[in-house]
Design a protein around this motif. Structure first.
Motif, PDB file in Angstrom:
ATOM      1  N   LEU A 114       0.745  -1.360  -0.177  1.00 12.98           N
ATOM      2  CA  LEU A 114       0.133  -0.122   0.054  1.00 12.98           C
ATOM      3  C   LEU A 114       0.991   1.028  -0.085  1.00 12.98           C
ATOM      4  CD1 LEU A 114      -2.849  -0.813   2.608  1.00 12.98           C
ATOM      5  CD2 LEU A 114      -2.977  -0.650  -0.037  1.00 12.98           C
ATOM      6  N   LYS A 115       1.878   1.074   0.622  1.00 11.67           N
ATOM      7  CA  LYS A 115       2.858   2.393   0.774  1.00 11.67           C
ATOM      8  C   LYS A 115       3.564   2.614  -0.490  1.00 11.67           C
ATOM      9  CE  LYS A 115       4.996   4.059   4.218  1.00 11.67           C
ATOM     10  NZ  LYS A 115       5.814   4.107   5.372  1.00 11.67           N
ATOM     11  N   ILE A 116       3.806   1.438  -1.037  1.00  6.89           N
ATOM     12  CA  ILE A 116       4.368   1.613  -2.439  1.00  6.89           C
ATOM     13  C   ILE A 116       3.386   2.324  -3.565  1.00  6.89           C
ATOM     14  CG2 ILE A 116       5.296   0.368  -4.557  1.00  6.89           C
ATOM     15  CD1 ILE A 116       6.509  -1.648  -2.456  1.00  6.89           C
ATOM     16  N   LEU A 117       2.266   1.758  -3.302  1.00  4.82           N
ATOM     17  CA  LEU A 117       1.189   2.312  -4.313  1.00  4.82           C
ATOM     18  C   LEU A 117       0.914   3.686  -4.059  1.00  4.82           C
ATOM     19  CD1 LEU A 117      -1.223   1.840  -6.315  1.00  4.82           C
ATOM     20  CD2 LEU A 117      -2.652   1.186  -4.275  1.00  4.82           C
ATOM     21  N   LEU A 146      -4.083   5.114   3.965  1.00  3.45           N
ATOM     22  CA  LEU A 146      -3.811   3.422   4.085  1.00  3.45           C
ATOM     23  C   LEU A 146      -4.632   2.744   4.618  1.00  3.45           C
ATOM     24  CD1 LEU A 146      -0.139   3.235   3.614  1.00  3.45           C
ATOM     25  CD2 LEU A 146      -1.715   4.094   1.767  1.00  3.45           C
ATOM     26  N   TRP A 147      -5.366   1.808   4.386  1.00  2.00           N
ATOM     27  CA  TRP A 147      -6.044   1.019   5.438  1.00  2.00           C
ATOM     28  C   TRP A 147      -5.761  -0.585   5.138  1.00  2.00           C
ATOM     29  CZ3 TRP A 147     -11.609  -1.654   4.652  1.00  2.00           C
ATOM     30  CH2 TRP A 147     -11.866  -2.180   5.683  1.00  2.00           C
ATOM     31  N   GLU A 148      -4.942  -0.962   5.936  1.00  2.00           N
ATOM     32  CA  GLU A 148      -4.239  -2.535   5.940  1.00  2.00           C
ATOM     33  C   GLU A 148      -5.446  -3.492   6.389  1.00  2.00           C
ATOM     34  OE1 GLU A 148      -1.097  -3.263   8.410  1.00  2.00           O
ATOM     35  OE2 GLU A 148      -0.789  -5.259   7.327  1.00  2.00           O
ATOM     36  N   HIS A 149      -5.922  -4.368   5.641  1.00  2.00           N
ATOM     37  CA  HIS A 149      -6.846  -5.148   6.466  1.00  2.00           C
ATOM     38  C   HIS A 149      -7.107  -6.360   5.534  1.00  2.00           C
ATOM     39  CE1 HIS A 149     -10.046  -6.468   9.496  1.00  2.00           C
ATOM     40  NE2 HIS A 149     -10.859  -7.043   8.481  1.00  2.00           N
ATOM     41  N   ASP A 150      -6.966  -7.860   6.015  1.00  2.00           N
ATOM     42  CA  ASP A 150      -7.264  -8.702   5.455  1.00  2.00           C
ATOM     43  C   ASP A 150      -8.877  -9.105   5.246  1.00  2.00           C
ATOM     44  OD1 ASP A 150      -5.990 -12.234   5.327  1.00  2.00           O
ATOM     45  OD2 ASP A 150      -7.694 -11.442   4.354  1.00  2.00           O
TER      46      ASP A 150
END
Lengths: 247, 73
Positions: free
Chosen positions: A44-47, A59-63
């Protein structure tokens, strides 16, 4: 550009690190603040850095296969940042092609959870009283496979078929919030590259796809159109397939 | 190894495996069977394998050896 956007309103894109997701983020970034979501924070950071957006990107990191955690996780994100969601684009999706007798329960649960039920959980959250006053559009990425069958595809197709039926009833229930699904035909992406690599598929595409194979921009351009205020479309399953399904 | 044998019997729908013959010689071999094997290797053995590689094993015995040698799970 910035004057048209309300500072605290954000468009949420699930599956943002996929090829279609990235294209949508790229297409929408000029007129929208974005929340990009995925399983992998470093991706997400790269994106986010690739997008080089003039507007906000969170950014929302979630599976998304963790359905129970969606409400809480998204709630924290919005509260910590004092932001609201005005558009939700559901791009997250996994595929698995197997003969039906080989499909394990865990396997098909996973496909349905990511492809369909995670969107339901996100929408439940967005429809909470304080959230829904900000919500304008929901767009769910389905697949042409939901309407046209292929061997090995019954489970993936039905997870997308669920999206298409869901859209129709939800559109009635929550109008004037717009709810639509897009059904892409064959597009070369990370998800499809191995699948479409076979000789069988290449021959099939040449005769079937009147306008040739699709690109991710064909989809993201339409997503952008759907979320415009003066677009008079809701409750639709929109096929974008270069003519594949007309014959 | 026993689990692998049982899984292959299940996928190929056959009571006894002939280790000397190639996968392509099995009656049930088609694109879906091939996908089932790719899926099995990925999910249960942590092995990523391409479709054409599977068809290039001399026989089933060599394929089984490959899986056992390269398994990550």
């Amino acid at each position: 550009m910035l004057s048209k956007i309300e500072k605290n309103k954000f468009t949420l894109i699930s599956g943002a690190t996929s090829d279609i997701g990235y294209s949508i983020a790229n297409r929408l970034k000029d007129s929208n603040n974005l929340i990009i979501s995925g399983r992998d924070y470093s991706q997400l950071k790269i994106l986010a850095s690739k997008l080089k957006s003039q507007n906000e990107v969170r950014l929302w990191e979630h599976d998304l296969s963790d359905l129970e955690g969606i409400n809480g996780s998204l709630g924290i994100l919005l509260k910590e940042n004092s932001i609201a969601i005005n558009n939700f684009i559901h791009v997250a999706g996994i595929t698995k092609i197997l003969p039906i007798r080989m499909f394990g329960i865990e396997n098909y649960n996973n496909i349905f959870n990511v492809n369909f039920f995670s969107a339901v959980e996100i929408i439940k959250f967005l429809m909470i009283k304080n959230n829904r006053k900000n919500l304008n559009n929901i767009v769910l990425i389905s697949a042409l496979f939901s309407k046209y069958g292929d061997k090995g595809n019954a489970i993936y197709a039905s997870s997308k078929g669920a999206i298409d039926s869901f859209v129709k009833s939800l559109a009635v229930e929550i109008a004037p919030i717009k709810v639509n699904s897009i059904l892409p035909g064959a597009i070369n992406t990370k998800m499809t590259s191995e699948l479409f690599d076979s000789e069988d598929y290449k021959k099939y595409f040449q005769s079937k796809y009147l306008l040739g194979m699709g690109s991710v921009q064909n989809i993201s351009n339409y997503v952008n159109y759907l979320i415009q205020e003066d677009t008079w479309i809701t409750g639709q399953n929109i096929i974008i397939d270069g003519g594949a399904s007309c014959h | 190894m026993n689990k692998l044998i049982e899984d292959l019997k299940n996928i190929l729908e056959i009571e006894d495996l002939d280790l000397e013959i190639s996968l392509l010689d099995y009656d049930s071999w088609d694109s879906l069977t091939r996908l089932s094997i790719i899926s099995l290797l990925e999910d249960d053995y942590g092995i990523q394998i391409k479709a054409d590689k599977i068809e290039n094993f001399k026989n089933l015995g060599e394929f089984i050896d490959y899986v056992i040698k390269n398994r990550k799970k």
